[in-house]
Structure formats: structure tokens, C-alpha cells
Design a protein around this motif. Structure first.
Motif, PDB file in Angstrom:
ATOM      1  N   ARG A 373       0.843  -1.196   0.000  1.00 47.46           N
ATOM      2  CA  ARG A 373       0.000   0.000   0.000  1.00 47.46           C
ATOM      3  C   ARG A 373       0.877   1.244   0.000  1.00 47.46           C
ATOM      4  O   ARG A 373       1.124   1.868   1.032  1.00 47.46           O
ATOM      5  N   LEU A 374       1.352   1.571  -1.207  1.00 45.29           N
ATOM      6  CA  LEU A 374       2.283   2.674  -1.417  1.00 45.29           C
ATOM      7  C   LEU A 374       1.853   3.454  -2.651  1.00 45.29           C
ATOM      8  O   LEU A 374       1.361   2.876  -3.630  1.00 45.29           O
ATOM      9  N   THR A 375       2.064   4.762  -2.623  1.00 43.57           N
ATOM     10  CA  THR A 375       1.657   5.595  -3.749  1.00 43.57           C
ATOM     11  C   THR A 375       2.331   5.156  -5.040  1.00 43.57           C
ATOM     12  O   THR A 375       1.695   5.061  -6.098  1.00 43.57           O
ATOM     13  N   HIS A 376       3.648   4.903  -4.981  1.00 39.54           N
ATOM     14  CA  HIS A 376       4.336   4.515  -6.210  1.00 39.54           C
ATOM     15  C   HIS A 376       3.886   3.145  -6.701  1.00 39.54           C
ATOM     16  O   HIS A 376       3.955   2.863  -7.898  1.00 39.54           O
ATOM     17  N   MET A 377       3.403   2.302  -5.808  1.00 37.82           N
ATOM     18  CA  MET A 377       2.829   1.028  -6.243  1.00 37.82           C
ATOM     19  C   MET A 377       1.528   1.271  -6.997  1.00 37.82           C
ATOM     20  O   MET A 377       1.271   0.654  -8.043  1.00 37.82           O
ATOM     21  N   SER A 378       0.702   2.175  -6.490  1.00 36.95           N
ATOM     22  CA  SER A 378      -0.554   2.495  -7.170  1.00 36.95           C
ATOM     23  C   SER A 378      -0.296   3.029  -8.568  1.00 36.95           C
ATOM     24  O   SER A 378      -0.960   2.632  -9.538  1.00 36.95           O
ATOM     25  N   SER A 398       3.544  -9.767 -10.463  1.00 41.73           N
ATOM     26  CA  SER A 398       4.654 -10.511  -9.871  1.00 41.73           C
ATOM     27  C   SER A 398       6.003 -10.048 -10.385  1.00 41.73           C
ATOM     28  O   SER A 398       7.040 -10.382  -9.795  1.00 41.73           O
ATOM     29  N   SER A 399       6.022  -9.270 -11.464  1.00 42.54           N
ATOM     30  CA  SER A 399       7.292  -8.787 -12.004  1.00 42.54           C
ATOM     31  C   SER A 399       7.732  -7.465 -11.381  1.00 42.54           C
ATOM     32  O   SER A 399       8.853  -7.013 -11.609  1.00 42.54           O
ATOM     33  N   LEU A 400       6.844  -6.842 -10.596  1.00 41.45           N
ATOM     34  CA  LEU A 400       7.152  -5.527 -10.042  1.00 41.45           C
ATOM     35  C   LEU A 400       8.101  -5.639  -8.859  1.00 41.45           C
ATOM     36  O   LEU A 400       7.951  -6.510  -7.993  1.00 41.45           O
ATOM     37  N   VAL A 401       9.079  -4.763  -8.825  1.00 39.54           N
ATOM     38  CA  VAL A 401      10.022  -4.670  -7.706  1.00 39.54           C
ATOM     39  C   VAL A 401       9.737  -3.353  -7.004  1.00 39.54           C
ATOM     40  O   VAL A 401       9.918  -2.280  -7.575  1.00 39.54           O
ATOM     41  N   VAL A 402       9.273  -3.432  -5.759  1.00 38.19           N
ATOM     42  CA  VAL A 402       8.700  -2.254  -5.100  1.00 38.19           C
ATOM     43  C   VAL A 402       9.497  -1.878  -3.851  1.00 38.19           C
ATOM     44  O   VAL A 402       9.430  -2.569  -2.828  1.00 38.19           O
ATOM     45  N   ILE A 485      17.680  -5.445  -9.142  1.00 37.38           N
ATOM     46  CA  ILE A 485      16.815  -6.621  -9.025  1.00 37.38           C
ATOM     47  C   ILE A 485      15.911  -6.736 -10.251  1.00 37.38           C
ATOM     48  O   ILE A 485      15.758  -7.807 -10.837  1.00 37.38           O
ATOM     49  N   LYS A 486      15.306  -5.613 -10.638  1.00 40.44           N
ATOM     50  CA  LYS A 486      14.355  -5.604 -11.754  1.00 40.44           C
ATOM     51  C   LYS A 486      15.012  -6.054 -13.056  1.00 40.44           C
ATOM     52  O   LYS A 486      14.395  -6.740 -13.873  1.00 40.44           O
TER      53      LYS A 486
END
Length: 524
Positions: A373-378, A398-402, A485-486
Motif C-alpha cells: 500500500r504505497l503511492t508509487h505502487m498504485s 509478480s514482475s514488479l520490484v517495489v 533486481i528488476k
């Protein structure tokens, strides 16, 4: 385009009363008037609907704004439904005002510590809390046009100001109008979770982040329920500004519930304690007694007594509840649209961000179950969903590195697998490479050389799986690790990459150098 014939006016009593009761925003000074004229104009006139929209976003935080604007920029017929304040939590009651407030708190810390740099400041330090909060409102108003209705319309999106309720698999109603869509993005965000079954809490004049930035007086005594990012940032902030702050942590240490790094937890707690924050661990509030409810309209602070573990009583003038977040999924017609959701957790989506039970519906941000629950995730989820929904692509959650950051001083930043405990829980064997800041030249010169960078790799390899950084600018440093990582860049490459000198970022390189040194041939 839609227009708003009237404007919110600073210091107008009727406008002030409406802003307070309807939008939970006060005081209505020149800065809050600018904010509201951007993100919730008075008597807003909705757009004339298209016969059918290619994409409608329900919600106007980061997820809704990015979804609707990007769709419109691609030539799609796009709409956004904004019930409360455009910009969502981030602009109005989250990232923006909290960072503006933290900047003032850091200024206090800098003045207090000035002597170590040879700067002598005579007399006691005083904080003008009203001026501090006015600056917070100024910063928020300055940023507001980026999220406001005018800018969204300029991108080609139709804006509707009201509550959107799904009425069928491909229809949503707002302000008495039924809008048809091919795709719909639900981006309704979240809200603070209020603990249940605490005697007296429901009736008490507690606040959450949704009211915190309306404060006009510095509370002499603050109790913070929770020990997450919001709790820690605001605890340190208000302690530096002059409040007596106590943090109630249900766990035995910070970050324990997320298998966070124990060394990081100790450093952050010690830093906050040095600024005046008191921690009660293995603790819970068992009763709240309201002695005087106060009066927000007259700026009279309440008086409460908080009982901890049934035995310790704490007096407070501000009880900040920061005990997690719940998804906004109730009373919006999800059942009518056949959308599966988990009450509290959020909408259930597949790896493409699409509802499992209605392929026309997509979810973005805090209203989605089991995502950070993060703005950049949204924002990133919104980009992904638009690409998948409109272009037929297959970008995956599943490919996102947050990365995530707590903007305490020092900052605490993480990405991926954050500790050996977390790795063990996932059944993953790791090697840990650590570079401390005690010998980092830039950190020494800055007078803040407590902290470290730890990078975790799959055992026996340089494949990075996560990191934890504690440093003055850890939030900037973590981005290099996230990129690695990405893009499957190994720790060897980071160690071979030239970093500017002197920077605290050299600590990231230091972990890479450790890996390289561990593989060098040895000569006897």
C-alpha cells in the motif's frame, strides 16, 4: 469541458463550515482554498457522457489519475470519478503533508545539533506551530494542480465529481447518470484501520492521518497507537516540534511483524528515543477514557487518559491511531458487477491486475488485496493495468520490484527480501553483504554515520533478492538496488560500477566490493 462557477473562498464562514463538515479540511485559509479549488471544486459541473467509455477509473488518487490520464493520452474515451479529494491520501493527508511537516522537524534537529558543526546559536529554540502548519498547507496547495480536475480534463479525461456505484458488469452510476464502459479500473484506495473492542476508543476524540494535518495547536502530549511507517514518522516529527510522544507497539521490537532487520529496528528506535520519543513494546491499549472532548472548531484540544496493558495510565491531548490500513470496497456495488473481494483486504485480482470474476474490471492500489500500500505502487499498477486492458499486453504484478521507505531520520529503506528472517520464512538461503556507515567519509562529514547497507543474494551467487538500508538518504540509495533486481543486474556489477565520492551511496558499492573480494583467488 466541465466548469466550476464558484470558488472556495478563504475565511468565508459558510465555505469554512462546508469544507470542515463535508471534506474534513480546515482551516480554510488561502492555501486550503487553492487546494480545494483544484481537487474538489464547488458546484462542479460533470462532463457530458460518451455513449460508452473505453475506460472509467473509480477513484482519483494516484491509481485513478494515472489510469484515466494515460488512457486519454492514448486516444481512449476515458473518465474518472472523484468522490472526495483528487490526489487521494498522498496529496491531501499522506505523503505530501507529512514530508512537509517532517522538513520543519528536521530543521529543529539541525538547529539543536548546530554546535557540533561549530555553529553557535544563542537562546532557546522555539517552534511556531501555526507557521509550521501554514507551510504544510502551502506545499500541498503548490503541488495540487498536478492532481486537480483542470489538469485531468486537459489530458482529455471526463471528470465526474461524486460517488460511483457499480450497477452491472459494465455500468456505473454517478450523480444519477449511468455510464457504460468497456473497462473499469477500481482505485478507491484505503482508510485507517481502527482497532475494535477497545473500551472507550470509539467514543474518544482520537485522530488518524486524515485529521492530523488540520491541527492548529501543538499537542503537549501525544500517544501514537501503532509502530508502522506513519506512526514512526509522525512520532519523531511531533517529538522534535515539542510534543511529549509515546508510541504503543504491540510487538517486541520495530518491524518485527514483517520480519524486518533487527539491527535496523534498533538504530531507528534509538534515533527516535534521542529525539524524545518513548516506546512501550509488547503493549496494547486496553481502555481510553475521555476527560474533556475538546472542540475542534474553537481549537480546544481534548484531554484523554489511555490505559496500556490494563495497568499503566497515560494522559494525552492527541491520540493518533496509526494501526494499519483497510481497503475501501464497501457500498460501491461490487456485488452488482460480480467482483470478488475480501472485506478489509480488498479486491481479488489475478497477476495481470484483472478481477477473477469480471474480466472488464481491474484493480489498482490500496483497494486491492495483497499488494504493497504505497503511492508509487498504485501509480505503477495503473500503468500496468492500462497497458493490459487497452493494449492487450501481459504485464504482471509478480514482475514488479517495489521499494519502501520510512522517512524517519535516519531513513529506513527496503526492497525485496529484507532480512535473513524473511528469507528463512520463504525457504530461501541467502548470503548477506553489509557495508556500515561508520567509516563512510560523506556520512562522517555530515555528522550522521550511524547506519548501514545490507544486500541479500541467493546463497553462493551474486543474484540480488533484497536489501535493507539505514542512512540519512536511504530512500535515494535503495533505487539502485531496485533497478538491479528488476533488470537482473548482479552484485558483482554494482561493485564494479564507479560511484561518486564522497557519497553515502558508496555503501551500496561496498556490498558489491565485498562480494568481489569473496571470490578473488587467494595466494598462500
Amino acid at each position: 469541458m466541465a466548469t466550476s462557477p464558484q470558488q472556495w473562498t478563504a475565511d468565508d464562514p459558510q465555505d469554512a463550515a462546508q469544507a470542515r463538515s463535508k471534506l474534513n479540511v480546515w482551516p480554510l485559509d488561502e492555501h486550503n482554498a487553492v487546494l480545494l479549488n483544484q481537487v474538489h471544486p464547488k458546484e462542479f459541473q460533470d462532463a457530458t457522457p460518451h455513449e460508452e467509455y473505453d475506460l472509467i477509473a473509480i477513484g482519483s488518487g494516484a491509481g485513478g489519475l494515472v489510469s484515466s490520464k494515460q488512457s486519454a493520452r492514448r486516444g481512449a474515451k476515458s473518465a474518472m470519478i472523484s468522490e472526495h479529494l483528487a490526489g487521494g491520501d498522498c496529496l491531501n493527508v499522506g505523503c505530501v503533508p507529512s514530508k512537509a511537516l517532517l522538513r520543519s522537524a528536521k530543521a529543529v534537529a539541525a538547529v539543536r545539533d548546530a554546535a557540533q558543526f561549530g555553529v553557535v546559536i544563542g537562546g532557546d529554540i522555539s517552534v511556531d506551530f501555526a507557521a509550521v502548519m501554514k507551510r504544510v498547507r502551502y506545499c500541498r496547495a503548490k503541488i495540487a494542480p498536478a492532481d486537480g480536475h483542470v489538469g485531468t480534463e486537459a489530458a482529455g479525461t471526463h471528470v465526474y465529481q461524486g460517488r460511483g456505484v457499480l450497477t452491472g458488469a459494465n455500468t456505473v452510476e454517478v450523480n444519477g447518470k449511468t455510464l457504460k464502459f468497456k473497462k473499469c479500473v477500481i482505485a478507491t484506495g484505503g482508510r485507517p484501520t481502527i482497532p475494535q473492542n477497545v473500551p472507550g476508543l470509539e467514543e474518544a476524540p482520537y485522530i488518524t492521518n486524515e485529521q492530523l494535518f488540520n491541527l492548529e495547536q501543538l499537542p503537549p502530549r501525544m500517544v501514537v497507537l501503532g509502530a508502522g511507517v506513519i506512526a514512526l514518522e509522525m512520532a519523531q516529527c511531533f517529538a522534535l516540534l515539542g510534543s511529549n510522544v509515546t508510541v504503543i507497539n504491540r510487538s517486541s521490537r520495530l518491524f518485527e511483524s514483517k520480519q524486518g532487520d533487527a539491527e535496523a529496528a534498533a538504530i531507528i528506535q534509538k534515533a527516535l528515543e534521542s529525539h524524545g520519543v518513548t516506546f512501550l513494546s509488547n503493549a496494547k491499549i486496553t481502555k481510553v477514557t475521555t476527560i474533556d472532548a475538546g472542540c475542534s472548531e474553537s481549537n480546544k484540544l481534548p484531554v484523554m487518559q489511555v490505559t496500556v496493558n490494563d495497568k499503566q495510565d497515560l494522559g494525552c491531548d492527541c491520540l493518533l491511531v496509526a494501526a494499519g490500513r483497510s481497503a475501501n470496497v464497501e457500498n460501491m456495488g461490487l456485488e452488482n458487477a460480480y467482483v470478488e473481494y475480501d472485506l478489509g483486504k480488498g479486491i481479488v485480482v489475478n497477476d495481470f491486475g484483472q478481477s477473477n470474476t469480471n474480466p472488464s474490471i481491474w484493480g489498482v492500489g490500496d483497494c486491492v488485496a495483497d499488494v504493497p500500500r504505497l503511492t508509487h505502487m498504485s501509480g505503477e499498477m495503473a500503468k500496468m493495468v492500462v497497458q493490459n486492458a487497452l493494449a492487450g499486453d501481459d504485464w504482471k504484478l509478480s514482475s514488479l520490484v517495489v521499494p519502501a521507505v520510512a522517512y524517519t531520520e535516519p531513513e529506513y529503506a527496503t526492497v525485496g527480501v529484507v532480512s535473513q528472517d524473511a528469507a528463512a520464512k520463504q525457504g530461501l538461503e541467502v548470503d548477506v553483504y553489509r557495508a556500515g556507515l561508520e567509516h563512510n567519509d560523506r556520512a562522517i562529514c555530515e555528522g550522521n554515520n550511524v547506519g548501514f547497507c545490507k544486500i541479500l543474494c541467493k546463497k553462493g551467487t551474486d543474484e540480488i533478492v533484497g536489501a535493507t538500508i539505514v542512512a540519512e538518504r536511504a530512500g535515494e540509495m535503495i533505487n539502485e538496488v531496485s533497478l538491479a533486481i528488476k533488470n537482473n543486474i548482479g552484485l558483482y556489477a554494482i561493485g564494479r560500477n564507479i560511484h561518486s565520492y564522497p557519497t553515502t551511496g558508496e555503501a551500496v558499492m561496498g556490498c558489491g566490493v565485498q562480494y568481489i573480494n569473496s571470490k578473488l583467488p587467494r595466494f598462500d
